[in-house]
Design a protein around this motif. Structure first.
Motif, PDB file in Angstrom:
ATOM      1  N   VAL A 133       0.863  -1.176   0.000  1.00 15.12           N
ATOM      2  CA  VAL A 133       0.000   0.000   0.000  1.00 15.12           C
ATOM      3  C   VAL A 133       0.903   1.230   0.000  1.00 15.12           C
ATOM      4  O   VAL A 133       1.749   1.386   0.876  1.00 15.12           O
ATOM      5  CB  VAL A 133      -0.920   0.006   1.245  1.00 15.12           C
ATOM      6  N   LYS A 134       0.708   2.070  -1.030  1.00 14.01           N
ATOM      7  CA  LYS A 134       1.560   3.258  -1.185  1.00 14.01           C
ATOM      8  C   LYS A 134       0.943   4.446  -0.456  1.00 14.01           C
ATOM      9  O   LYS A 134      -0.276   4.596  -0.455  1.00 14.01           O
ATOM     10  CB  LYS A 134       1.693   3.607  -2.668  1.00 14.01           C
ATOM     11  N   ASN A 135       1.791   5.300   0.119  1.00 20.24           N
ATOM     12  CA  ASN A 135       1.273   6.553   0.654  1.00 20.24           C
ATOM     13  C   ASN A 135       1.122   7.547  -0.497  1.00 20.24           C
ATOM     14  O   ASN A 135       1.358   7.202  -1.660  1.00 20.24           O
ATOM     15  CB  ASN A 135       2.156   7.081   1.800  1.00 20.24           C
ATOM     16  N   GLU A 136       0.729   8.772  -0.189  1.00 14.28           N
ATOM     17  CA  GLU A 136       0.354   9.745  -1.218  1.00 14.28           C
ATOM     18  C   GLU A 136       1.431   9.989  -2.264  1.00 14.28           C
ATOM     19  O   GLU A 136       1.148  10.025  -3.458  1.00 14.28           O
ATOM     20  CB  GLU A 136      -0.030  11.066  -0.544  1.00 14.28           C
ATOM     21  N   ASP A 137       2.681  10.173  -1.846  1.00 11.46           N
ATOM     22  CA  ASP A 137       3.749  10.454  -2.813  1.00 11.46           C
ATOM     23  C   ASP A 137       4.624   9.221  -3.104  1.00 11.46           C
ATOM     24  O   ASP A 137       5.679   9.345  -3.703  1.00 11.46           O
ATOM     25  CB  ASP A 137       4.606  11.630  -2.335  1.00 11.46           C
ATOM     26  N   ASN A 138       4.173   8.061  -2.654  1.00 13.37           N
ATOM     27  CA  ASN A 138       4.868   6.793  -2.875  1.00 13.37           C
ATOM     28  C   ASN A 138       6.274   6.777  -2.261  1.00 13.37           C
ATOM     29  O   ASN A 138       7.162   6.100  -2.747  1.00 13.37           O
ATOM     30  CB  ASN A 138       4.932   6.434  -4.368  1.00 13.37           C
ATOM     31  N   SER A 139       6.459   7.542  -1.174  1.00 18.10           N
ATOM     32  CA  SER A 139       7.741   7.496  -0.476  1.00 18.10           C
ATOM     33  C   SER A 139       7.774   6.351   0.535  1.00 18.10           C
ATOM     34  O   SER A 139       8.841   5.966   1.007  1.00 18.10           O
ATOM     35  CB  SER A 139       8.012   8.827   0.238  1.00 18.10           C
ATOM     36  N   MET A 140       6.607   5.809   0.834  1.00 17.84           N
ATOM     37  CA  MET A 140       6.485   4.670   1.750  1.00 17.84           C
ATOM     38  C   MET A 140       5.520   3.647   1.176  1.00 17.84           C
ATOM     39  O   MET A 140       4.524   4.012   0.554  1.00 17.84           O
ATOM     40  CB  MET A 140       5.894   5.112   3.101  1.00 17.84           C
ATOM     41  N   GLN A 141       5.834   2.384   1.396  1.00 21.02           N
ATOM     42  CA  GLN A 141       4.920   1.305   1.033  1.00 21.02           C
ATOM     43  C   GLN A 141       4.854   0.341   2.216  1.00 21.02           C
ATOM     44  O   GLN A 141       5.867   0.070   2.849  1.00 21.02           O
ATOM     45  CB  GLN A 141       5.399   0.561  -0.219  1.00 21.02           C
ATOM     46  N   THR A 142       3.655  -0.142   2.515  1.00 21.13           N
ATOM     47  CA  THR A 142       3.484  -1.082   3.623  1.00 21.13           C
ATOM     48  C   THR A 142       2.661  -2.282   3.189  1.00 21.13           C
ATOM     49  O   THR A 142       1.873  -2.202   2.238  1.00 21.13           O
ATOM     50  CB  THR A 142       2.779  -0.421   4.832  1.00 21.13           C
ATOM     51  N   ARG A 143       2.867  -3.373   3.891  1.00 28.60           N
ATOM     52  CA  ARG A 143       2.122  -4.596   3.607  1.00 28.60           C
ATOM     53  C   ARG A 143       2.154  -5.489   4.832  1.00 28.60           C
ATOM     54  O   ARG A 143       3.160  -5.569   5.516  1.00 28.60           O
ATOM     55  CB  ARG A 143       2.751  -5.316   2.414  1.00 28.60           C
ATOM     56  N   GLU A 144       1.042  -6.160   5.079  1.00 27.33           N
ATOM     57  CA  GLU A 144       1.003  -7.167   6.137  1.00 27.33           C
ATOM     58  C   GLU A 144       1.451  -8.506   5.561  1.00 27.33           C
ATOM     59  O   GLU A 144       1.152  -8.827   4.414  1.00 27.33           O
ATOM     60  CB  GLU A 144      -0.423  -7.323   6.677  1.00 27.33           C
ATOM     61  N   ILE A 145       2.178  -9.254   6.381  1.00 24.93           N
ATOM     62  CA  ILE A 145       2.547 -10.616   5.990  1.00 24.93           C
ATOM     63  C   ILE A 145       2.297 -11.566   7.160  1.00 24.93           C
ATOM     64  O   ILE A 145       2.229 -11.134   8.313  1.00 24.93           O
ATOM     65  CB  ILE A 145       4.038 -10.743   5.563  1.00 24.93           C
ATOM     66  N   GLU A 146       2.156 -12.818   6.826  1.00 23.13           N
ATOM     67  CA  GLU A 146       2.028 -13.859   7.844  1.00 23.13           C
ATOM     68  C   GLU A 146       3.415 -14.358   8.212  1.00 23.13           C
ATOM     69  O   GLU A 146       4.380 -14.148   7.481  1.00 23.13           O
ATOM     70  CB  GLU A 146       1.199 -15.011   7.297  1.00 23.13           C
ATOM     71  N   ASP A 147       3.487 -15.053   9.333  1.00 20.48           N
ATOM     72  CA  ASP A 147       4.799 -15.500   9.804  1.00 20.48           C
ATOM     73  C   ASP A 147       5.471 -16.495   8.858  1.00 20.48           C
ATOM     74  O   ASP A 147       6.688 -16.621   8.855  1.00 20.48           O
ATOM     75  CB  ASP A 147       4.750 -16.042  11.238  1.00 20.48           C
ATOM     76  N   VAL A 148       4.692 -17.147   8.005  1.00 17.25           N
ATOM     77  CA  VAL A 148       5.273 -18.077   7.035  1.00 17.25           C
ATOM     78  C   VAL A 148       6.196 -17.349   6.042  1.00 17.25           C
ATOM     79  O   VAL A 148       7.109 -17.938   5.487  1.00 17.25           O
ATOM     80  CB  VAL A 148       4.169 -18.890   6.307  1.00 17.25           C
ATOM     81  N   HIS A 149       5.972 -16.049   5.855  1.00 16.52           N
ATOM     82  CA  HIS A 149       6.791 -15.252   4.935  1.00 16.52           C
ATOM     83  C   HIS A 149       7.806 -14.355   5.655  1.00 16.52           C
ATOM     84  O   HIS A 149       8.484 -13.547   5.015  1.00 16.52           O
ATOM     85  CB  HIS A 149       5.907 -14.382   4.047  1.00 16.52           C
ATOM     86  N   LEU A 150       7.899 -14.511   6.960  1.00 17.11           N
ATOM     87  CA  LEU A 150       8.771 -13.625   7.726  1.00 17.11           C
ATOM     88  C   LEU A 150      10.248 -13.827   7.398  1.00 17.11           C
ATOM     89  O   LEU A 150      10.968 -12.872   7.141  1.00 17.11           O
ATOM     90  CB  LEU A 150       8.543 -13.818   9.231  1.00 17.11           C
TER      91      LEU A 150
END
Length: 90
Positions: free
Chosen positions: A46-63
């Protein structure tokens, strides 16, 4: 029936710090890709307004693979924290 707990961790990509080394892409290509602008993107992030940050949730299987990607980053642009406790892992 058992409950599947989704998104136990939050990945944050600080795109302004990213220098496009793409070591995260090599470590974890399912979650990281190099963009045309020479920086990486967090796949389905998920990008913020100017795409300077991106976030995503992951499960522990992908940690583990994403921890490898974060540790491979030469400029420390990838951070991972536990969703519930907010504890920073990297």
């Amino acid at each position: 029936s058992f409950c599947v707990r989704m998104g136990l961790y939050i990945i944050t990509l600080d795109r302004e710090r990213c220098i496009g080394a793409a070591s995260c892409c090599a470590a974890c290509p399912k979650f990281w890709k190099l963009n045309d602008d020479g920086k990486v993107d967090l796949v389905d992030g998920v990008k913020n307004e100017d795409n300077s940050m991106q976030t995503r949730e992951i499960e522990d299987v992908h940690l583990r693979e994403n921890m490898d990607a974060a540790q491979a980053c030469p400029v420390n642009a990838i951070h991972i924290r536990r969703k519930e406790s907010e504890q920073e892992l990297i």
